[in-house]
Design a protein around this motif. Structure first.
Motif, mmCIF file in Angstrom:
data_model
loop_
_atom_site.group_PDB
_atom_site.id
_atom_site.type_symbol
_atom_site.label_atom_id
_atom_site.label_comp_id
_atom_site.label_asym_id
_atom_site.label_seq_id
_atom_site.Cartn_x
_atom_site.Cartn_y
_atom_site.Cartn_z
ATOM 1 N N ARG A 227 0.827 -1.209 0.000
ATOM 2 C CA ARG A 227 0.000 0.000 0.000
ATOM 3 C C ARG A 227 0.862 1.260 0.000
ATOM 4 N N ASP A 228 2.055 1.192 0.594
ATOM 5 C CA ASP A 228 2.875 2.384 0.797
ATOM 6 C C ASP A 228 4.131 2.457 -0.061
ATOM 7 N N TYR A 229 4.624 1.320 -0.584
ATOM 8 C CA TYR A 229 5.929 1.310 -1.249
ATOM 9 C C TYR A 229 5.927 0.467 -2.518
ATOM 10 N N ASN A 230 6.812 0.827 -3.438
ATOM 11 C CA ASN A 230 7.300 -0.077 -4.468
ATOM 12 C C ASN A 230 8.691 -0.526 -4.048
ATOM 13 N N LEU A 231 9.033 -1.757 -4.407
ATOM 14 C CA LEU A 231 10.269 -2.363 -3.925
ATOM 15 C C LEU A 231 10.948 -3.078 -5.088
ATOM 16 N N LEU A 232 12.238 -2.780 -5.288
ATOM 17 C CA LEU A 232 13.054 -3.478 -6.279
ATOM 18 C C LEU A 232 14.185 -4.173 -5.525
ATOM 19 N N VAL A 233 14.242 -5.499 -5.622
ATOM 20 C CA VAL A 233 15.139 -6.312 -4.800
ATOM 21 C C VAL A 233 16.037 -7.150 -5.707
ATOM 22 N N HIS B 224 21.636 -7.772 -1.228
ATOM 23 C CA HIS B 224 22.687 -8.286 -0.354
ATOM 24 C C HIS B 224 23.851 -8.775 -1.200
ATOM 25 N N SER B 225 25.086 -8.489 -0.766
ATOM 26 C CA SER B 225 26.278 -8.961 -1.442
ATOM 27 C C SER B 225 26.305 -8.421 -2.871
ATOM 28 N N LEU B 226 26.498 -9.264 -3.876
ATOM 29 C CA LEU B 226 26.445 -8.811 -5.267
ATOM 30 C C LEU B 226 25.118 -8.132 -5.560
ATOM 31 N N GLY B 227 24.032 -8.631 -4.952
ATOM 32 C CA GLY B 227 22.729 -7.985 -5.130
ATOM 33 C C GLY B 227 22.722 -6.560 -4.622
ATOM 34 N N GLY B 228 23.480 -6.293 -3.548
ATOM 35 C CA GLY B 228 23.601 -4.928 -3.053
ATOM 36 C C GLY B 228 24.327 -4.037 -4.038
ATOM 37 N N ALA B 229 25.370 -4.583 -4.679
ATOM 38 C CA ALA B 229 26.092 -3.816 -5.694
ATOM 39 C C ALA B 229 25.168 -3.450 -6.847
ATOM 40 N N LEU B 230 24.344 -4.402 -7.288
ATOM 41 C CA LEU B 230 23.409 -4.134 -8.381
ATOM 42 C C LEU B 230 22.348 -3.121 -7.962
ATOM 43 N N ALA B 231 21.918 -3.179 -6.695
ATOM 44 C CA ALA B 231 20.935 -2.211 -6.197
ATOM 45 C C ALA B 231 21.504 -0.803 -6.218
ATOM 46 N N ALA B 232 22.735 -0.643 -5.725
ATOM 47 C CA ALA B 232 23.361 0.676 -5.727
ATOM 48 C C ALA B 232 23.584 1.178 -7.145
ATOM 49 N N LEU B 233 23.971 0.272 -8.042
ATOM 50 C CA LEU B 233 24.274 0.676 -9.412
ATOM 51 C C LEU B 233 23.025 1.009 -10.204
ATOM 52 N N VAL B 234 21.940 0.258 -10.020
ATOM 53 C CA VAL B 234 20.716 0.567 -10.781
ATOM 54 C C VAL B 234 20.152 1.917 -10.368
ATOM 55 N N ALA B 235 20.331 2.289 -9.108
ATOM 56 C CA ALA B 235 19.888 3.622 -8.677
ATOM 57 C C ALA B 235 20.633 4.704 -9.445
ATOM 58 N N ALA B 236 21.925 4.478 -9.690
ATOM 59 C CA ALA B 236 22.698 5.423 -10.495
ATOM 60 C C ALA B 236 22.149 5.490 -11.910
ATOM 61 N N GLN C 53 27.568 -5.065 0.907
ATOM 62 C CA GLN C 53 27.764 -4.680 -0.493
ATOM 63 C C GLN C 53 29.236 -4.479 -0.844
ATOM 64 N N PRO C 54 29.727 -5.086 -1.923
ATOM 65 C CA PRO C 54 31.072 -4.758 -2.404
ATOM 66 C C PRO C 54 31.098 -3.390 -3.071
ATOM 67 N N ARG C 55 32.280 -2.867 -3.294
ATOM 68 C CA ARG C 55 32.429 -1.568 -3.960
ATOM 69 C C ARG C 55 32.060 -1.692 -5.438
ATOM 70 N N ILE C 56 31.492 -0.620 -5.989
ATOM 71 C CA ILE C 56 30.971 -0.708 -7.357
ATOM 72 C C ILE C 56 31.734 0.133 -8.366
ATOM 73 N N ARG D 211 24.616 1.741 3.421
ATOM 74 C CA ARG D 211 25.292 0.448 3.313
ATOM 75 C C ARG D 211 25.482 -0.131 4.715
ATOM 76 N N PHE D 212 24.863 -1.269 4.972
ATOM 77 C CA PHE D 212 25.037 -1.940 6.260
ATOM 78 C C PHE D 212 26.190 -2.939 6.156
#
Length: 277
Positions: free
Chosen positions: A61-67, A134-146, A166-169, A188-189
């Protein structure tokens, strides 16, 4: 940005390691997210470069989520070839020159970017978009935002990005640009001595971006804790030495475990609210 959003993203980043469909009596990602009011509308295969990589789009109801889910075997992307940087505009056609990124992460995302955009298209654009992994998925999350921010107004605006282990991108020039555009939207946690956020190496000109929240050995979160600074200062002699250390790491054990990250976020909601404001 707040602790409740971070917990939603932690649960989703754990859930994506589950199954898309109930074929063997296993708990599906949809079943895990349903109690929080989320319904998964699209699964996206991103396996052109690395195995097991995928994403899903969900809405409440409140959010869209891309995981994003990264490969269950981190060693797949921790090789010299995959750490080779490439210019952002070489990988993402028509993008402006903003610096160099990890080539393996970039190609993984570029190959599936149109599917990701299509998966988001039917979602209500008035809802905040949270991106996570998470992990490589975190890298892809940070990069897709860019990508969403840099490549045109037609792509969705991003409300927040929460990543775990997240590894460095990208290299320094790209991360400086990222900081100006999205630095206040990325958290980044990092859990204790999780090694994955230390690669690729800083002495290869890779850099960090966003706000880093570190859980110390007592499970207490803080911004760039003293324990993390001490750990970061320890010199690794070569990539070969590091790869030997990492040769048996799995996404579900030790400080890199996504379940561990989710539990820490869940246990520290009040403290995280004060840190993320």
């Amino acid at each position: 940005m707040n602790a409740a959003e971070a917990l939603i993203c932690a649960k989703a980043s754990e859930a994506i390691y589950g199954t898309a469909e109930d074929t063997k009596g296993e708990v599906t990602a949809q079943q895990t997210l349903a109690p929080d009011g989320f319904s998964i509308s699209a699964w996206i295969d991103l396996q052109t470069v690395f195995e097991d990589v995928c994403a899903f789009v969900a809405s409440s109801r409140d959010y869209n989520l891309l995981v994003f889910r990264g490969t269950k075997i981190p060693q797949d992307w921790m090789a010299d070839l995959y750490c080779t940087p490439a210019r952002f505009e070489w990988i993402f056609e028509s993008a402006p020159p903003v610096g160099e990124i990890h080539a393996g992460f970039g190609h993984t995302l570029a190959d599936g970017l149109s599917l990701i955009i299509s998966g988001l298209a039917p979602r209500d654009q008035t809802k905040p978009l949270l991106i996570t992994g998470h992990s490589l998925g975190g890298a892809l999350a940070a990069l897709v935002a860019a990508c969403f921010n840099i490549m045109g107004a037609a792509i969705r605006p991003v409300s927040a990005i929460y990543t775990f282990g997240q590894p460095r991108i990208g290299l320094n020039d790209f991360c400086n640009t990222y900081g100006r555009l999205l630095g206040n939207k990325l958290v980044r946690f990092v859990n204790q001595q999780d090694l994955v956020p230390r690669v690729p190496f800083r002495n290869w000109d890779y850099s960090d971006e966003g706000k880093m929240v570190h859980f110390d050995s007592s499970g207490k979160p803080s911004i760039q804790s003293a324990e993390w600074q001490n750990f970061l200062s320890r010199t690794l002699q070569s990539f070969g030495d590091f790869f030997e250390i990492m040769s048996h790491i799995r996404v579900d054990i030790g400080d890199h475990s996504m379940t561990g990250y989710r539990q820490l976020v869940q246990q520290n909601q009040d403290t995280l609210n004060s840190l993320l404001q």
